[in-house]
Design a protein around this motif. Structure first.
Motif, mmCIF file in Angstrom:
data_model
loop_
_atom_site.group_PDB
_atom_site.id
_atom_site.type_symbol
_atom_site.label_atom_id
_atom_site.label_comp_id
_atom_site.label_asym_id
_atom_site.label_seq_id
_atom_site.Cartn_x
_atom_site.Cartn_y
_atom_site.Cartn_z
ATOM 1 N N GLU A 165 0.814 -1.220 0.000
ATOM 2 C CA GLU A 165 0.000 0.000 0.000
ATOM 3 C C GLU A 165 0.844 1.264 0.000
ATOM 4 N N PHE A 166 1.876 1.298 0.839
ATOM 5 C CA PHE A 166 2.787 2.448 0.869
ATOM 6 C C PHE A 166 4.115 2.058 1.489
ATOM 7 N N LEU A 167 5.089 2.941 1.345
ATOM 8 C CA LEU A 167 6.410 2.781 1.944
ATOM 9 C C LEU A 167 6.550 3.791 3.071
ATOM 10 N N GLU A 168 7.133 3.358 4.176
ATOM 11 C CA GLU A 168 7.351 4.263 5.298
ATOM 12 C C GLU A 168 8.848 4.506 5.491
ATOM 13 N N GLN A 169 9.240 5.759 5.505
ATOM 14 C CA GLN A 169 10.601 6.227 5.769
ATOM 15 C C GLN A 169 11.690 5.318 5.178
ATOM 16 N N PRO A 170 11.767 5.236 3.858
ATOM 17 C CA PRO A 170 12.806 4.393 3.266
ATOM 18 C C PRO A 170 14.213 4.993 3.383
ATOM 19 N N LEU A 171 14.304 6.331 3.392
ATOM 20 C CA LEU A 171 15.604 7.005 3.391
ATOM 21 C C LEU A 171 15.961 7.550 4.768
ATOM 22 N N LYS A 172 17.229 7.889 4.948
ATOM 23 C CA LYS A 172 17.675 8.527 6.191
ATOM 24 C C LYS A 172 16.862 9.799 6.432
ATOM 25 N N ALA A 173 16.672 10.120 7.703
ATOM 26 C CA ALA A 173 15.756 11.202 8.081
ATOM 27 C C ALA A 173 16.113 12.546 7.467
ATOM 28 N N ASP A 174 17.405 12.797 7.242
ATOM 29 C CA ASP A 174 17.826 14.110 6.736
ATOM 30 C C ASP A 174 18.147 14.105 5.243
ATOM 31 N N ASP A 175 17.801 13.035 4.535
ATOM 32 C CA ASP A 175 18.082 12.960 3.100
ATOM 33 C C ASP A 175 16.934 13.588 2.314
ATOM 34 N N TRP A 176 16.828 14.904 2.390
ATOM 35 C CA TRP A 176 15.720 15.610 1.759
ATOM 36 C C TRP A 176 15.838 15.621 0.236
ATOM 37 N N SER A 177 17.064 15.725 -0.279
ATOM 38 C CA SER A 177 17.229 15.700 -1.740
ATOM 39 C C SER A 177 16.855 14.326 -2.293
ATOM 40 N N GLY A 178 17.230 13.279 -1.557
ATOM 41 C CA GLY A 178 16.843 11.934 -1.974
ATOM 42 C C GLY A 178 15.343 11.748 -1.965
ATOM 43 N N MET A 179 14.685 12.292 -0.948
ATOM 44 C CA MET A 179 13.229 12.159 -0.859
ATOM 45 C C MET A 179 12.531 12.956 -1.956
ATOM 46 N N GLU A 180 13.125 14.063 -2.348
ATOM 47 C CA GLU A 180 12.541 14.824 -3.459
ATOM 48 C C GLU A 180 12.581 13.986 -4.734
ATOM 49 N N GLU A 181 13.705 13.291 -4.952
ATOM 50 C CA GLU A 181 13.828 12.400 -6.108
ATOM 51 C C GLU A 181 12.800 11.273 -6.031
#
Length: 337
Positions: free
Chosen positions: A200-216
């Motif tokens: 259904e969804f993914l929860e916090q796959p990336l490190k908490a401060d990886d904002w550029s990665g989360m934007e991608e």
């Protein structure tokens, strides 16, 4: 107003593992506030990731216990502001804020969801969490607890293969929580494969401060992504709205029900989904979370279901996910002692 603190060690049914830690017991602190013959209960667990122990919380609260006892209690919100002004950690504030809300409801003779003007006719079903383990162990846990929604903890070198194997044995909805263990590339690659497997969804796959990665990830993931470690306090909600599909609010991290209610309102204004999660609390903490469920899109409040033995009565969750609310007001909590 009298304040009382007590430590407990909660035994788990099974070893619980996520990408960064494993444990068989959960230390927790129960705070109680008594006024006019009524007692409210609150809880906050220890957490090595946030460097919180039950002793550190008790020391913080004990240092201002005389001020708490002199405090003229009127509403939980005013009490919460007082606690914030004293510089307590959010975990310690959470335990006292939950106790204050439970006390407030008991003084008024109403459950919290009713005080907040919400109805329990409709609410989301909680997921049941399956920690990282060998495939046969994860399957055994699922078979022991047949459930309509499972949260699967991942963060291994064979994550998609694990989900593919689990899917062979259930038609339940899957939610995936990688607890910061993936990269943006892994997340984007895994998302379509997991979507095909009924995730259904993914929860916090990336490190908490990886904002550029989360934007991608936001631009390329075919699955919604929910913030957890990236969303701690109220001020995080607006930033998360630009990088995630929704947020998972943890009462211990944000400081209790008082800020959680404001975070829910803000998230809805920003048009993102809202989830509230637990930290393997006893029924004390879970009963507080349950008061919020009419306002939520998703909920993860299976903490007490993971315990070998509990320390309190309150909100009860049936095997089909139905929530039974107690007749007692507030959060409906009573310690078994």
């Amino acid at each position: 107003m009298q304040v009382h603190l007590k430590k407990y060690t909660l035994p788990l049914k099974h070893t619980f593992s996520i990408s960064r830690e494993s444990h068989d017991f959960q230390d927790t602190m129960i705070a109680s506030l008594t006024l006019n013959g009524k007692t409210g209960y609150g809880e906050a667990t220890s957490n090595p990731y946030y460097k919180i122990t039950t002793q550190s919380m008790m020391d913080e609260i004990s240092a201002i216990s005389s001020e708490i006892e002199r405090f003229e209690f009127t509403t939980p919100e005013i009490f919460h502001a007082f606690l914030v002004s004293k510089g307590l950690s959010n975990f310690a504030i959470c335990a006292l804020d939950l106790a204050a809300h439970d006390l407030y409801g008991k003084l008024l003779g109403k459950p919290l969801y009713e005080i907040w003007g919400t109805s329990i006719e409709n609410y989301p079903t909680t997921n049941y969490t399956i920690g990282i383990a060998a495939i046969d162990v994860m399957l055994a846990k699922m078979q022991e607890m047949p459930w309509p929604i499972y949260k699967i903890k991942l963060g291994t070198s064979d994550d998609v293969a694990i989900v593919r194997e689990l899917r062979k044995h259930t038609d339940a909805i899957f939610r995936i929580d990688a607890n910061c263990a993936w990269t943006a590339t892994e997340t984007i690659h895994n998302a379509p494969l997991l979507k095909e497997l009924g995730v259904e969804f993914l929860e916090q796959p990336l490190k908490a401060d990886d904002w550029s990665g989360m934007e991608e990830v936001m631009h390329h993931s075919v699955l919604p992504v929910i913030a957890d470690e990236s969303c701690i306090v109220e001020s995080d909600v607006e930033k998360c709205a630009l990088h995630f599909s929704g947020i998972n609010i943890k009462l211990t991290k944000c400081g209790g029900l008082t800020p959680a209610l404001r975070m829910i309102k803000k998230a809805k204004e920003l048009g993102i989904s809202v989830m509230v999660g637990c930290m393997t609390e006893s029924t004390v903490g879970i009963s507080a979370i349950a008061q919020l469920i009419p306002q939520l899109d998703y909920v993860d409040m299976d903490g007490a279901l993971l315990l070998k033995s509990d320390i309190a009565t309150g909100v009860h969750i049936e095997p089909d996910g139905k929530v039974i609310f107690p007749k007692l007001a507030g959060s409906g909590v009573q310690l078994l002692e």
